[in-house]
Design a protein around this motif. Structure first.
Motif, PDB file in Angstrom:
ATOM      1  N   THR A  18       0.853  -1.193   0.000  1.00 56.81           N
ATOM      2  CA  THR A  18       0.000   0.000   0.000  1.00 56.81           C
ATOM      3  C   THR A  18       0.886   1.239   0.000  1.00 56.81           C
ATOM      4  OG1 THR A  18      -1.684  -1.180   1.275  1.00 56.81           O
ATOM      5  CG2 THR A  18      -1.839   1.221   1.244  1.00 56.81           C
ATOM      6  N   ALA A  19       0.524   2.216  -0.808  1.00 54.41           N
ATOM      7  CA  ALA A  19       1.199   3.510  -0.804  1.00 54.41           C
ATOM      8  C   ALA A  19       0.406   4.430   0.112  1.00 54.41           C
ATOM      9  CB  ALA A  19       1.253   4.078  -2.213  1.00 54.41           C
ATOM     10  N   VAL A  20       1.041   4.918   1.167  1.00 60.44           N
ATOM     11  CA  VAL A  20       0.396   5.841   2.096  1.00 60.44           C
ATOM     12  C   VAL A  20       0.979   7.232   1.837  1.00 60.44           C
ATOM     13  CG1 VAL A  20       0.011   6.423   4.517  1.00 60.44           C
ATOM     14  CG2 VAL A  20       0.100   4.018   3.819  1.00 60.44           C
ATOM     15  N   PHE A  21       0.106   8.214   1.651  1.00 58.43           N
ATOM     16  CA  PHE A  21       0.525   9.586   1.386  1.00 58.43           C
ATOM     17  C   PHE A  21       0.441  10.382   2.686  1.00 58.43           C
ATOM     18  CE2 PHE A  21      -1.365   7.854  -2.520  1.00 58.43           C
ATOM     19  CZ  PHE A  21      -0.241   7.887  -3.335  1.00 58.43           C
ATOM     20  N   SER A  61      -4.608   9.567   2.943  1.00 56.81           N
ATOM     21  CA  SER A  61      -4.908   8.981   1.639  1.00 56.81           C
ATOM     22  C   SER A  61      -3.922   7.848   1.385  1.00 56.81           C
ATOM     23  CB  SER A  61      -4.767  10.029   0.531  1.00 56.81           C
ATOM     24  OG  SER A  61      -5.766  10.998   0.638  1.00 56.81           O
ATOM     25  N   CYS A  62      -4.413   6.816   0.705  1.00 60.30           N
ATOM     26  CA  CYS A  62      -3.542   5.699   0.362  1.00 60.30           C
ATOM     27  C   CYS A  62      -3.976   5.126  -0.975  1.00 60.30           C
ATOM     28  CB  CYS A  62      -3.542   4.625   1.455  1.00 60.30           C
ATOM     29  SG  CYS A  62      -5.099   3.752   1.646  1.00 60.30           S
ATOM     30  N   TYR A  63      -3.172   4.219  -1.502  1.00 58.25           N
ATOM     31  CA  TYR A  63      -3.469   3.594  -2.797  1.00 58.25           C
ATOM     32  C   TYR A  63      -2.904   2.185  -2.790  1.00 58.25           C
ATOM     33  CZ  TYR A  63      -3.725   2.776  -7.799  1.00 58.25           C
ATOM     34  OH  TYR A  63      -4.017   2.255  -9.025  1.00 58.25           O
ATOM     35  N   ALA A  64      -3.662   1.244  -3.339  1.00 58.17           N
ATOM     36  CA  ALA A  64      -3.222  -0.142  -3.491  1.00 58.17           C
ATOM     37  C   ALA A  64      -3.735  -0.665  -4.824  1.00 58.17           C
ATOM     38  CB  ALA A  64      -3.749  -1.002  -2.346  1.00 58.17           C
ATOM     39  N   HIS A  65      -3.073  -1.709  -5.358  1.00 56.18           N
ATOM     40  CA  HIS A  65      -3.532  -2.299  -6.630  1.00 56.18           C
ATOM     41  C   HIS A  65      -5.008  -2.666  -6.534  1.00 56.18           C
ATOM     42  CE1 HIS A  65       0.246  -2.533  -8.720  1.00 56.18           C
ATOM     43  NE2 HIS A  65       0.808  -3.229  -7.756  1.00 56.18           N
ATOM     44  N   SER A 111      -8.419   5.204   2.230  1.00 58.11           N
ATOM     45  CA  SER A 111      -7.930   5.900   3.410  1.00 58.11           C
ATOM     46  C   SER A 111      -7.312   4.894   4.373  1.00 58.11           C
ATOM     47  CB  SER A 111      -9.055   6.667   4.092  1.00 58.11           C
ATOM     48  OG  SER A 111     -10.069   5.776   4.512  1.00 58.11           O
ATOM     49  N   ALA A 112      -6.379   5.390   5.185  1.00 58.13           N
ATOM     50  CA  ALA A 112      -5.685   4.527   6.150  1.00 58.13           C
ATOM     51  C   ALA A 112      -5.451   5.316   7.426  1.00 58.13           C
ATOM     52  CB  ALA A 112      -4.350   4.063   5.580  1.00 58.13           C
ATOM     53  N   GLU A 153      -2.672   4.300  12.965  1.00 58.67           N
ATOM     54  CA  GLU A 153      -2.569   3.086  13.783  1.00 58.67           C
ATOM     55  C   GLU A 153      -2.461   1.838  12.912  1.00 58.67           C
ATOM     56  OE1 GLU A 153      -3.892   6.428  15.822  1.00 58.67           O
ATOM     57  OE2 GLU A 153      -5.039   5.478  14.221  1.00 58.67           O
ATOM     58  N   TRP A 154      -3.230   1.803  11.815  1.00 56.88           N
ATOM     59  CA  TRP A 154      -3.178   0.637  10.920  1.00 56.88           C
ATOM     60  C   TRP A 154      -1.800   0.484  10.309  1.00 56.88           C
ATOM     61  CZ3 TRP A 154      -2.177   0.846   5.613  1.00 56.88           C
ATOM     62  CH2 TRP A 154      -2.202  -0.384   4.981  1.00 56.88           C
ATOM     63  N   TRP A 155      -1.282   1.559   9.689  1.00 55.21           N
ATOM     64  CA  TRP A 155      -0.017   1.370   8.993  1.00 55.21           C
ATOM     65  C   TRP A 155       1.163   1.223   9.933  1.00 55.21           C
ATOM     66  CZ3 TRP A 155       3.601   5.339   9.145  1.00 55.21           C
ATOM     67  CH2 TRP A 155       3.160   6.657   9.250  1.00 55.21           C
TER      68      TRP A 155
END
Length: 188
Positions: free
Chosen positions: A105-108, A121-125, A131-132, A135-137
């Motif tokens: 996951t790409a976390v911005f 904001s985040c992005y995954a295939h 959103s993330a 605490e999660w990441w």
């Protein structure tokens, strides 16, 4: 028929008449230009259109090419504004700590996903933009290695996204300040 007359062209911008020639990186996606290059002892000329941050298509043959360097000079640029470069976007590439199908996951860290500033904001295939929570990441993921995130990074840097990414290992005070400034501007 291929033209060779432009091979000896002065390196003067067709847009201003006096500034240096524009570079491939300066073009907006969709903008047409002429490419003058060489292959061994042969020079060639081709009319092209930029289709992503590193790709262009030949207008005569329809083939897509990857540019060798984004600093390559281009000629006879289609009228219109030269694009401002996309801003550099900081990103943290994270991968799931457990599970059989570990997703990158790409976390911005400087881009809030909500108006209150609770999520990044985040992005995954799979799932695309989302959103993330911090605490999660921090608890469920670990930093991804360059080999693990290479495919996702390439996806984000290509069309239609066209990000210019700055890969970071951790969130910095500057990221948090930019995040907070965006939240504050949204709430105003």
């Amino acid at each position: 028929m291929k033209s060779r007359c432009a091979i000896n062209a002065r390196k003067i911008s067709p847009l201003t008449g006096d500034s240096p020639m524009p570079k491939f990186r300066d073009l907006a996606i969709g903008q047409a230009f002429d490419w003058i290059g060489s292959a061994g002892n042969n020079s060639f000329f081709e009319q092209c259109r930029k289709i992503s941050t590193r790709k262009y298509v030949g207008l005569q043959n329809g083939r897509a090419y990857t540019v060798g360097t984004i600093n390559a000079e281009v000629f006879n640029v289609e009228p219109g504004a030269i694009a401002e470069p996309e801003p550099v976007t900081p990103v943290l590439f994270r991968i799931d700590r457990s599970g059989t199908n570990k997703q990158v996951t790409a976390v911005f860290p400087a881009e809030p996903a909500d108006y209150e500033g609770r999520f990044y904001s985040c992005y995954a295939h799979i799932g695309q933009h989302g959103s993330a929570s911090r605490e999660w990441w921090q608890s469920k993921t670990r930093p991804a290695t360059p080999a693990e995130y290479a495919e996702l990074k390439a996806e984000l840097e290509s069309a239609p996204y066209g990000y210019r990414l700055q890969v970071c290992r951790r969130m910095t005070a500057a990221h948090r300040a930019a995040f907070n400034a965006t939240v504050k501007a949204r709430l105003s």
